[in-house]
Motif scaffolding. Structure first.
Motif, PDB file in Angstrom:
ATOM      1  N   ASN A  92       0.837  -1.193   0.000  1.00 47.68           N
ATOM      2  CA  ASN A  92       0.000   0.000   0.000  1.00 47.68           C
ATOM      3  C   ASN A  92       0.874   1.246   0.000  1.00 47.68           C
ATOM      4  OD1 ASN A  92      -1.383   2.018   2.450  1.00 47.68           O
ATOM      5  ND2 ASN A  92      -2.448   1.738   0.530  1.00 47.68           N
ATOM      6  N   SER A  93       0.519   2.223  -0.849  1.00 41.71           N
ATOM      7  CA  SER A  93       1.168   3.533  -0.854  1.00 41.71           C
ATOM      8  C   SER A  93       2.684   3.394  -1.060  1.00 41.71           C
ATOM      9  CB  SER A  93       0.842   4.263   0.453  1.00 41.71           C
ATOM     10  OG  SER A  93       1.187   5.623   0.377  1.00 41.71           O
ATOM     11  N   MET A  94       3.507   3.825  -0.104  1.00 42.69           N
ATOM     12  CA  MET A  94       4.955   3.641  -0.218  1.00 42.69           C
ATOM     13  C   MET A  94       5.296   2.163  -0.354  1.00 42.69           C
ATOM     14  SD  MET A  94       7.906   4.351   2.635  1.00 42.69           S
ATOM     15  CE  MET A  94       7.522   2.777   3.407  1.00 42.69           C
ATOM     16  N   GLY A  95       4.585   1.307   0.379  1.00 42.94           N
ATOM     17  CA  GLY A  95       4.800  -0.139   0.261  1.00 42.94           C
ATOM     18  C   GLY A  95       4.486  -0.646  -1.126  1.00 42.94           C
ATOM     19  N   GLY A  96       3.532   0.015  -1.812  1.00 47.76           N
ATOM     20  CA  GLY A  96       3.233  -0.341  -3.197  1.00 47.76           C
ATOM     21  C   GLY A  96       4.375   0.017  -4.124  1.00 47.76           C
ATOM     22  N   VAL A 101       0.260  -7.284  -5.664  1.00 43.93           N
ATOM     23  CA  VAL A 101      -0.968  -6.507  -5.522  1.00 43.93           C
ATOM     24  C   VAL A 101      -0.574  -5.093  -5.106  1.00 43.93           C
ATOM     25  CG1 VAL A 101      -3.170  -6.270  -4.313  1.00 43.93           C
ATOM     26  CG2 VAL A 101      -2.276  -8.568  -4.836  1.00 43.93           C
ATOM     27  N   LEU A 102      -1.019  -4.115  -5.878  1.00 42.17           N
ATOM     28  CA  LEU A 102      -0.714  -2.712  -5.602  1.00 42.17           C
ATOM     29  C   LEU A 102      -1.978  -2.030  -5.093  1.00 42.17           C
ATOM     30  CD1 LEU A 102       1.340  -1.845  -8.829  1.00 42.17           C
ATOM     31  CD2 LEU A 102       2.210  -2.668  -6.615  1.00 42.17           C
ATOM     32  N   ILE A 103      -1.923  -1.456  -3.901  1.00 43.34           N
ATOM     33  CA  ILE A 103      -3.078  -0.794  -3.294  1.00 43.34           C
ATOM     34  C   ILE A 103      -2.748   0.684  -3.084  1.00 43.34           C
ATOM     35  CG2 ILE A 103      -4.679  -0.781  -1.360  1.00 43.34           C
ATOM     36  CD1 ILE A 103      -4.027  -3.705  -0.853  1.00 43.34           C
ATOM     37  N   ASP A 104      -3.387   1.550  -3.896  1.00 45.25           N
ATOM     38  CA  ASP A 104      -3.116   2.996  -3.824  1.00 45.25           C
ATOM     39  C   ASP A 104      -1.601   3.233  -3.785  1.00 45.25           C
ATOM     40  OD1 ASP A 104      -5.962   4.572  -2.843  1.00 45.25           O
ATOM     41  OD2 ASP A 104      -5.865   2.415  -2.634  1.00 45.25           O
ATOM     42  N   ALA A 105      -0.914   2.640  -4.737  1.00 46.85           N
ATOM     43  CA  ALA A 105       0.550   2.624  -4.732  1.00 46.85           C
ATOM     44  C   ALA A 105       1.148   3.936  -5.235  1.00 46.85           C
ATOM     45  CB  ALA A 105       1.055   1.469  -5.604  1.00 46.85           C
ATOM     46  N   PHE A 124      -2.376  -7.154  -9.686  1.00 44.66           N
ATOM     47  CA  PHE A 124      -3.737  -6.713  -9.397  1.00 44.66           C
ATOM     48  C   PHE A 124      -3.650  -5.341  -8.747  1.00 44.66           C
ATOM     49  CE2 PHE A 124      -7.871  -6.483  -7.371  1.00 44.66           C
ATOM     50  CZ  PHE A 124      -8.701  -7.118  -8.294  1.00 44.66           C
ATOM     51  N   VAL A 125      -4.425  -4.389  -9.245  1.00 47.70           N
ATOM     52  CA  VAL A 125      -4.375  -3.000  -8.784  1.00 47.70           C
ATOM     53  C   VAL A 125      -5.683  -2.661  -8.066  1.00 47.70           C
ATOM     54  CG1 VAL A 125      -4.143  -0.586  -9.475  1.00 47.70           C
ATOM     55  CG2 VAL A 125      -2.896  -2.369 -10.726  1.00 47.70           C
ATOM     56  N   MET A 126      -5.575  -2.189  -6.824  1.00 47.12           N
ATOM     57  CA  MET A 126      -6.750  -1.738  -6.065  1.00 47.12           C
ATOM     58  C   MET A 126      -6.590  -0.267  -5.735  1.00 47.12           C
ATOM     59  SD  MET A 126      -7.505  -4.654  -3.249  1.00 47.12           S
ATOM     60  CE  MET A 126      -7.011  -6.348  -3.532  1.00 47.12           C
ATOM     61  N   TRP A 127      -7.729   0.445  -5.684  1.00 48.21           N
ATOM     62  CA  TRP A 127      -7.635   1.871  -5.369  1.00 48.21           C
ATOM     63  C   TRP A 127      -8.889   2.346  -4.655  1.00 48.21           C
ATOM     64  CZ3 TRP A 127      -2.913   2.748  -7.612  1.00 48.21           C
ATOM     65  CH2 TRP A 127      -2.290   3.961  -7.269  1.00 48.21           C
TER      66      TRP A 127
END
Length: 308
Positions: A136-140, A158-162, A255-258
């Motif tokens: 997530n974010s920086m972790g993305g 998996v990228l969450i609001d990356a 997979f991209v989540m936002w």
């Protein structure tokens, strides 16, 4: 000239007053472990640190999930997602170097090559050959940079609001704005009022009622853990220099989540990732910057469907 001198003098007085009123000492990690580690917490000696992590779920899973939190956060951001996923998968969450109970790296280096090296070392110590990264974010941003660094070891991501692409005029949080403002940001080494922590948290949620006193207390405490404020300031001053143009080179299934209401990193970035990473999939939730906290079941279900 006298008017300017008066204004500057008044500004200095205000700054000194704020400093005297809000300044607080760093908290030793020994004080924080009893508060924020639990029965599943472990501490791994690696690369000169004692890394706080939790390894839960299906121990025989040969393709575990490794969950990476965002800036100034901790493994707690994944608590509810892990609660669902650990029934079916091996789920590993951790406090990244520079944050929460793990604290600063003795190398004092916080860029993408360093975090990629850290992930390699961390997985090797756990005897994990291949894995799935969720960030997530920086972790993305750390996640997609790792996909460029060592794609053979990364099965999926998996990228969450990356983070990654240039800003698109986002308003951002108050804390992030102050941390990015020259001179003033140096005060954050000593001044971290809980009111600022609350305002920053409220800006990352679409539903501000989810910001609790307990959360504010935890984020405040891990922010002032010995050495963490120096790390945050170093990162805000520009230790990350990822080349977003290389995202097009990524072949890892993605997979991209936002969150549609993300004020920190615009939802427009989700389309950028899915355009640049061929074959990637995605979903948009009607939430803010941390979908895994606002709609954890929906996030867990989406991850499970993607990785099963």
């Amino acid at each position: 000239m006298k008017t300017i001198a008066k204004i500057l003098g008044g500004f200095v007085v205000v700054i000194i007053a704020l400093f005297l009123f809000f300044a607080e000492r760093d908290r030793p990690v020994e004080e924080l472990i009893p508060l924020y580690a639990n029965k599943d917490s472990k501490f791994m000696p690696i690369m000169g640190m004692k890394v706080h992590y939790r390894d839960e779920g299906v121990a025989t899973d040969t393709l575990p999930l490794i969950l990476l939190h965002g800036m100034s956060s901790s493994l707690n951001t994944w608590d509810n997602v892990a609660l669902y996923l650990k029934r079916y998968k091996r789920v590993i969450s951790l406090d990244l170097p520079g944050f929460a109970l793990t604290g600063p790296s003795p190398e004092n280096n916080y860029d993408f090559p360093y975090y990629s090296k850290f992930i390699d070392s961390f997985a090797t110590r756990l005897k994990i050959k291949r894995f799935i990264l969720v960030g997530n974010s920086m972790g993305g941003a750390i996640t997609w940079n790792y996909a460029l660094h060592n794609p053979s070891r990364l099965a999926k991501m998996v990228l969450i609001d990356a983070a990654g692409y240039p800003k698109k005029g986002e308003s951002g949080s108050l804390g992030f704005k102050l941390a990015s403002t020259p001179v003033i940001n140096n005060l954050l080494l000593y001044v971290t009022p809980k009111s600022l922590v609350r305002k920053s948290l409220e800006s990352i949620y679409a539903d501000q009622s989810k910001v609790t006193d307990e959360q504010v207390e935890r984020f405040h405490d891990i922010a002032i853990r010995e050495g963490n404020r120096e790390v945050a300031l170093q990162i805000f001053k520009g230790s990350f220099h990822g080349d977003y143009k290389r995202i097009k080179e990524i072949k890892t299934p993605t997979f991209v989540m936002w969150g549609a209401k993300d004020q920190l990193i615009s939802v427009d970035n989700s389309a950028e990732f899915m355009k640049d990473i061929k074959g990637s999939q995605g979903v948009i939730f009607n939430v803010g910057h941390v979908p895994m906290e606002e709609v954890p079941f929906d996030v867990a279900l989406s991850i499970y469907k993607f990785v099963r």
